[in-house]
Design a protein around this motif. Structure first.
Motif, PDB file in Angstrom:
ATOM      1  N   LYS A 181      53.819  45.255  46.331  1.00  0.00           N
ATOM      2  CA  LYS A 181      53.346  45.027  44.963  1.00  0.00           C
ATOM      3  C   LYS A 181      51.825  45.018  44.956  1.00  0.00           C
ATOM      4  O   LYS A 181      51.184  44.466  45.835  1.00  0.00           O
ATOM      5  N   ALA A 182      51.273  45.663  43.957  1.00  0.00           N
ATOM      6  CA  ALA A 182      49.823  45.636  43.750  1.00  0.00           C
ATOM      7  C   ALA A 182      49.592  45.209  42.312  1.00  0.00           C
ATOM      8  O   ALA A 182      50.271  45.682  41.406  1.00  0.00           O
ATOM      9  N   SER A 183      48.647  44.325  42.081  1.00  0.00           N
ATOM     10  CA  SER A 183      48.489  43.791  40.731  1.00  0.00           C
ATOM     11  C   SER A 183      47.720  44.727  39.814  1.00  0.00           C
ATOM     12  O   SER A 183      47.731  44.550  38.605  1.00  0.00           O
ATOM     13  N   SER A 184      47.055  45.758  40.360  1.00  0.00           N
ATOM     14  CA  SER A 184      46.241  46.625  39.507  1.00  0.00           C
ATOM     15  C   SER A 184      45.881  47.923  40.211  1.00  0.00           C
ATOM     16  O   SER A 184      46.058  48.070  41.421  1.00  0.00           O
ATOM     17  N   TYR A 185      45.361  48.848  39.418  1.00  0.00           N
ATOM     18  CA  TYR A 185      44.787  50.070  39.987  1.00  0.00           C
ATOM     19  C   TYR A 185      43.716  49.710  41.009  1.00  0.00           C
ATOM     20  O   TYR A 185      43.604  50.325  42.068  1.00  0.00           O
ATOM     21  N   LYS A 186      42.917  48.729  40.663  1.00  0.00           N
ATOM     22  CA  LYS A 186      41.806  48.320  41.516  1.00  0.00           C
ATOM     23  C   LYS A 186      42.301  47.911  42.899  1.00  0.00           C
ATOM     24  O   LYS A 186      41.756  48.331  43.925  1.00  0.00           O
ATOM     25  N   ASP A 187      43.363  47.094  42.940  1.00  0.00           N
ATOM     26  CA  ASP A 187      43.938  46.672  44.215  1.00  0.00           C
ATOM     27  C   ASP A 187      44.402  47.874  45.034  1.00  0.00           C
ATOM     28  O   ASP A 187      44.175  47.960  46.245  1.00  0.00           O
TER      29      ASP A 187
END
Length: 222
Positions: free
Chosen positions: A194-200
């Protein structure tokens, strides 16, 4: 010690034009194909987030001048038909580029995946042509899929590579930019995270790519 080769009147595979250049053969290069879904499945807001995250990704890669020269990026957009935005350029050349992507149209993920693989193959041939060794390439894709579809896409791309070594990350962003789905391919297995955002997502791969220049892994099967 640097070796030099003069390449005359050869066809540049990725654009089909003639070129004459003096090539300095330094350390191996890494090709990174970045695919952005610009179909109706993606909203203007998510595409803007992609553009901002990609810009930060380039800045992170360019923190090391040597890596910025030896990492070659191609941005591929896709809806009905995939296309390369600027062709292959070193990361440093992307620092001043504005993508200005627009959404619209149906989506053909199968064509996009095939196009990305072809672009990596063309770039691998160009490296061979000018005498540059290649580090293991990457495919990074942003699209909108449910978990089952994401796994199916990952398996399909692995099969299409026919044993060629590569690494991959596919991000399916959550509309609220929380708990987005990500599939990674580490060279052996598909792994869900899981990644919380594009940024991550792009920060993670910037670090992975930077770290990869510290190992001796070259591409195999290309």
């Amino acid at each position: 010690m640097m070796k030099e080769k003069i390449v005359r009147n050869n066809t540049r595979p990725e654009c089909g034009t003639l070129f004459t250049e003096i090539v300095g053969v330094y350390s191996p290069h890494k090709a990174v194909a970045v695919l952005a879904d610009t179909s109706d499945y993606m909203t203007g807001g998510t595409v803007r987030q992609f553009q901002a995250a990609f810009h930060s990704f380039v800045q992170d890669i360019c923190a090391d001048p040597k890596i910025s020269e030896e990492t070659d990026l191609s941005v591929i957009t896709f809806s009905e038909v995939p296309e390369s935005v600027k062709g292959w350029m070193p990361a440093r050349a992307w620092k001043e580029e504005e993508l200005n992507l627009k959404t619209g149209g149906e989506r053909n993920i199968k064509a996009a995946a095939g196009f990305a693989i072809q672009e990596l193959q063309k770039q691998a041939r160009r490296y061979t042509l000018v005498g540059i060794q290649q580090k293991i390439p990457y495919i990074l894709m942003v699209t909108s899929l449910n978990e089952k579809e994401l796994q199916k896409l990952g398996r399909s791309i692995v099969r299409k590579m026919h044993g060629c070594e590569f690494r991959m990350g596919i991000l399916s962003p959550d509309p609220a930019d929380r708990a987005s789905r990500v599939v990674l391919y580490n060279g052996k297995d598909l792994v869900k995270i899981k990644a919380s955002s594009y940024k991550d997502f792009f920060e993670f791969f910037a670090l992975v790519i930077q770290d990869s220049f510290g190992d001796n892994q070259l591409k195999s099967g290309w």
